[in-house]
Enzyme design. Structure first.
Site, short mmCIF file in Angstrom:
data_model
loop_
_atom_site.label_atom_id
_atom_site.label_comp_id
_atom_site.label_asym_id
_atom_site.label_seq_id
_atom_site.Cartn_x
_atom_site.Cartn_y
_atom_site.Cartn_z
N SER A 112 0.84 -1.21 0.00
CA SER A 112 0.00 0.00 0.00
C SER A 112 0.87 1.26 0.00
CB SER A 112 -0.87 0.03 1.26
OG SER A 112 -1.81 -1.00 1.23
N ARG A 139 -13.86 -7.18 -10.49
CA ARG A 139 -13.92 -6.46 -9.21
C ARG A 139 -14.72 -5.16 -9.34
NH1 ARG A 139 -8.14 -6.61 -6.41
NH2 ARG A 139 -9.43 -5.97 -4.63
N ASP A 168 -6.73 -8.33 4.63
CA ASP A 168 -5.85 -9.07 3.72
C ASP A 168 -5.20 -10.28 4.40
OD1 ASP A 168 -6.40 -7.26 1.74
OD2 ASP A 168 -4.57 -6.09 2.02
N ARG A 199 -2.39 -14.11 -2.11
CA ARG A 199 -2.54 -14.45 -0.68
C ARG A 199 -3.11 -15.87 -0.49
NH1 ARG A 199 -0.78 -9.60 1.18
NH2 ARG A 199 -1.74 -7.76 0.24
#
Ligand code: S3P
Length: 442
Positions: A35, A134, A327, A400
């Site tokens: 980020s 998305r 996350d 992830r």
């Protein structure tokens, strides 16, 4: 001898993780925060003059941000230990000749939409198959309210997005979701708007944008649920030091907590309170975690963490905690399979709109190797402690998920193979190498 095997077929990689015999030990430096790396490139591009970014994450997502900014006329150079960005000021971007490709990166497309909303030229944003699914309405709706012209599939709800900005009006936006990407897109557009633009969220999301805009010299007001910025403020070039990504550290922390005999130190981990939900969960579950050398790297707190194997118990994860660890939930799900009792994760419907539908992908893969886990509408319920067996799992091209499934291989009775494991390069290119390095049995 190395235990991580790579099988290449048409750029697709399957990685096999055999069970660990003697624990994970040693210390690792966690790669730069994703980020913060994105924001450093974006804000440095809008600043006057040369900025240097140390500790930048050279993962695929952040490289997509660099590629897009280059197409917008910004010179970005990779030096030996930093990234040099030659900022051109608030109004220095140029109309791109081709569509801007954000790859797999939701942060790139949403934050860049906010910047492009302020540009009096036309640009098109595209991405990969996951980006195409998305939701983009969460940024295009408020940006349209600010007077940006945006087109895209289903009334600008999905990519490709075609943005033509220009003179913007300020808004006070009540966001229906706690999302730092939405908040940041609106604040960035607000820099080009007349008056004060404000965003209020249902729960506090990560505040890296507010912190870093201040570092670049802008005045941003923020309190628990709101952040606001006055348009027309200029940014001045900076040297930025990016801390290690706590979202990447989470995978090593979970590995240390569940593999018997482990004792791992993680250096330079970002400890921004809007991101430390994983620390709270580990402590609540009884993990043996020490936090040392707490300090600041620019405007962000960091620390060194040491995790050792211990007996774990279940917990409930919900409410305000969710944005602070959203996350990390794939890693936390694996942790919960090794904790005694029933762990409940709720209020986490945002998991459905990440790089994959992470309720479906986590639950389906964990079930395949024997975990007791059930999906719910807004999370999942995991009962432990359950022995895991080996097998072949999918990453679903979600970094992830790939890393969470690799953790299972460390503790399963037989090896776990992860298909399309190359996805991990999005945020943690050295993940498998670091795991191999930590194995006492390698
Ligand atoms: C991010 C915000 C979060 C997070 C994502 C990165 C950011 O997404 O899940 O990985 O850098 O602002 P949302 O804003 O959709 O919650």
């Amino acid at each position: 001898m190395t235990h991580t095997k790579f099988f290449k077929e048409e750029k697709k990689v399957t990685t096999t993780i055999p069970p660990v015999k003697d624990g994970l030990t040693g210390s690792v430096t966690i790669p730069g925060d994703k980020s913060i790396s994105h924001r450093a490139i974006l804000f440095a591009s809008l600043a006057d003059g040369d900025s240097k970014i140390y500790g930048f994450l050279k993962g695929e997502d952040c490289m997509s941000t660099i590629t897009c900014m280059k197409q917008l006329g910004i010179e970005v150079k990779e030096e030996d230990d930093y990234i040099l960005v030659k900022g051109k000021g608030l109004n220095g971007l140029e109309e791109p000749e081709k569509p801007l490709d954000v790859g797999n990166s939701g942060t790139t497309i949403r934050l860049l939409s906010g910047i492009l909303a302020g540009q009096d030229f036309s640009s098109v944003l595209v991405g990969d198959e996951s980006i195409a699914k998305r939701p983009m309405g969460r940024v295009t709706v408020p940006l349209k309210m600010m007077n940006t012209s945006i087109d895209g599939r289903q009334n600008a709800a999905y990519t490709p997005l075609h943005i033509r900005g220009g003179s913007l009006n300020s808004i006070h936006y009540l966001s229906p979701v706690a999302s730092a990407q939405v908040k940041s897109a609106i604040l960035l557009a607000g820099m080009f708007a007349d008056g004060v633009t404000k965003v209020t969220e249902p729960h506090k999301s990560r505040d890296h944008t507010e912190r870093m805009l201040q570092t670049f010299g802008a005045h941003v007001e923020s309190n628990e649920l709101s952040a606001s910025i006055e348009g027309g403020q200029t940014l001045s070039s900076q040297t930025i030091y990016v801390p290690g990504d706590i979202s990447s550290a989470a995978f090593i922390l979970v590995a240390g907590a569940i593999v018997p005999g482990s004792n791992i130190t993680l250096n330079n981990v970002g400890m921004n309170p809007t991101r430390t939900g994983i620390i709270d969960v580990l402590q609540t579950m009884g993990a043996d975690l020490t936090i040392e050398n707490e300090r600041h790297l620019g405007s962000e707190p960091v620390a060194d963490l040491t995790i050792r194997y211990s007996t774990l118990s279940s917990c409930t994860i919900d409410g305000d905690l969710i944005p602070r660890l959203i996350d990390e939930i794939p890693a936390i799900a694996v942790l919960a399979t090794q904790a005694n009792g029933t762990t409940i994760i709720k209020d986490a419907q945002e998991l459905k709109v990440k790089e994959s539908n992470r309720i479906d992908t986590v639950v389906s893969q964990l079930k395949k190797i024997g975990a007791a886990v059930e999906p719910t509408e807004d999370g999942m319920i995991i009962t432990g402690k359950t022995p895991l067996h080996g097998g072949t799992l999918q990453s679903f091209h979600d970094h992830r998920i790939g890393m969470a499934m690799a953790l299972c291989g460390l503790i399963a009775s037989e090896p776990v193979s992860i298909k399309d494991s190359e996805a991990i390069s999005v945020s943690y290119p050295d993940f498998f190498e670091q795991l191999t390095y930590l194995r006492a049995d390698n």
